[in-house]
Design an enzyme around this catalytic site. Structure first.
Site, PDB file in Angstrom:
ATOM      1  CE  LYS A 173      -0.237  -0.069   5.072  1.00 36.34           C
ATOM      2  NZ  LYS A 173      -1.070  -0.415   6.237  1.00 36.34           N
ATOM      3  NE  ARG A 178      -7.031   1.132  11.335  1.00 37.98           N
ATOM      4  CZ  ARG A 178      -5.778   1.035  10.895  1.00 37.98           C
ATOM      5  NH1 ARG A 178      -4.874   1.930  11.268  1.00 37.98           N
ATOM      6  NH2 ARG A 178      -5.415   0.065  10.089  1.00 37.98           N
ATOM      7  CE1 TYR A 203      11.977  31.744   4.567  1.00 35.23           C
ATOM      8  CE2 TYR A 203      11.644  29.376   4.770  1.00 35.23           C
ATOM      9  CZ  TYR A 203      11.662  30.523   3.998  1.00 35.23           C
ATOM     10  OH  TYR A 203      11.370  30.449   2.668  1.00 35.23           O
TER      11      TYR A 203
END
Ligand SMILES: *Cc1c(COP(=O)(O)O)cnc(C)c1O
Length: 380
Positions: A34, A132, A265
């Site tokens: 998968k 699930r 940053y």
């Protein structure tokens, strides 16, 4: 390397892992490919795993199953997560087994099979605790009763019954035994409803390697197939597993900077001494998690060098100290240790980012070209 970065996938390692796991389990294996083979390339991994003796392929979606078929992969394949309006006819025609968890899906599969004149191959999923997909103990009797009815009518064949574990990566967890018992109960209920599945399966990688009671007819192996320690200890070698993926790139800019130089940053990082900064053309869009900023390192110039400052979308900066680094210098982001190099592992990246190795592997982005080393070839 013609691209800025590449993920080299060693299919010999995949094949070796299949043989190693099978020698431990003594069962057939389902190679779980998968999510594009956990980012390694589903078709290439599937072929290597099948050649090494894997009996089955496992995917999440119909699209993934049909991609394998379109590439000419005809091995037994189970697809297990579908919407109720999925075009099950396509899967049936492609000879893909359908994982079914609800009567809604079962009716849709049976409806799709009817005009085709061939039975749909179905593998019923029981929810044994993960909450699930899968039918709970309450819903299971109705699911198996309908399945048996359709089977008698010739519309489907229940080839398998299966479930998925909650915490197999924590050996000795009491939940594992409760799930095995619940699974056996589901099997009993299926048999008393008249089903006769030839394939029962429960184990993932961690269970396959550590919990014999979970092995049944088949083990579904994902993360171990890719050579990652399924117990999170970052030591695949203790099971004889070999990491399959190496992510590498090269330095695209180098600068010598004084102490007090802000990097990236923010800046979150300011150099404490004169040093050499090396720019890598990889960022979080390529799968280097931003959350690993401040912890991660890479293999550069024969050392582990820290990534400093924030990992940006496309780039990150490595502090190479006083090492001699030039533009074009090779960098290994993660990969298996070799004789003369010990780059970070996937497990280390996972720790730095506060996640699991699965997320690191499946997060490697589309700008990172996949390059497959076929069996007997060697990393150059
Ligand atoms: C992903 C998955 C697996 C593979 O799990 P690993 O822990 O990676 O071996 C097995 N079964 C199901 C249902 C899965 O979704």
């Amino acid at each position: 390397m013609s691209t800025l970065a590449e993920a080299v996938v060693d299919l010999t390692a995949i094949a070796s892992n299949v043989r190693t796991i099978a020698s431990v389990t003594g069962t057939d294996l389902m190679a779980v490919v998968k999510a594009d083979g956990f980012g390694h390339g589903a078709v290439q991994v599937a072929r290597a795993a099948l050649r090494a003796g894997a009996a089955w392929l496992g995917v999440t979606s119909a699209a993934e199953a049909l991609t394998l078929r379109a590439a000419g992969v005809t091995a037994p394949t189970l697809s297990w997560l579908h919407g109720p309006t999925e075009d099950f006819g396509k899967l049936i025609n492609a000879g893909v087994d359908v994982g079914v968890s609800t009567t809604t899906h079962l009716h849709a599969v049976a409806d799709a099979a009817r005009p085709l004149g061939v039975p749909a191959m179905v593998q019923l999923k029981a929810d044994t605790g993960l909450s699930r997909n899968g039918a709970t103990g309450t819903d299971w009797p109705e699911l198996v009763a309908w399945a048996r009815k359709y089977e008698r009518e010739g519309g489907i064949r229940v080839r398998g019954v299966w479930s998925h574990l909650v915490d197999a990566d924590l050996p000795g967890a009491p939940q594992l035994h409760r799930q095995v018992a619940a699974f056996e109960e589901a099997l009993r209920a299926g048999r008393s409803a008249g089903l006769d599945p030839e394939l029962t399966h429960l184990a993932n990688s961690a269970a396959a390697l550590s919990a014999p009671a979970t092995r049944f007819d088949l083990c579904r192996v994902g993360i171990a197939l890719y050579g990652v320690d399924p117990f999170g200890a970052g030591d695949p070698g203790r099971y004889g597993l070999r990491a399959a993926m190496t992510v590498r790139t090269s330095v695209v800019n180098v600068k010598r900077v004084p102490a007090g130089t802000g990097v990236s940053y923010g800046p979150d990082h300011v150099t404490g001494a004169p040093t050499t900064l090396a720019l890598l053309p990889l960022g979080y869009a390529d799968g280097l998690p931003r959350a690993a900023s401040g912890s991660a390192s890479v293999w550069l110039a024969g050392r582990r060098c820290p990534i400093v400052g924030r990992i940006a979308m496309d780039q990150c900066v490595v502090d190479a100290g006083d090492l001699p680094v030039a533009i074009g210098a090779p960098v290994v982001v993660f990969g298996p240790a070799e004789d003369d190099q010990s780059p970070p592992t996937v497990a280390e990246w996972a720790r730095w980012a506060g996640t699991n190795p699965h997320e690191i592997l499946t997060g490697i982005g589309p700008r990172v070209a996949r390059h497959h080393l076929h069996e007997r070839a060697r990393v150059s």
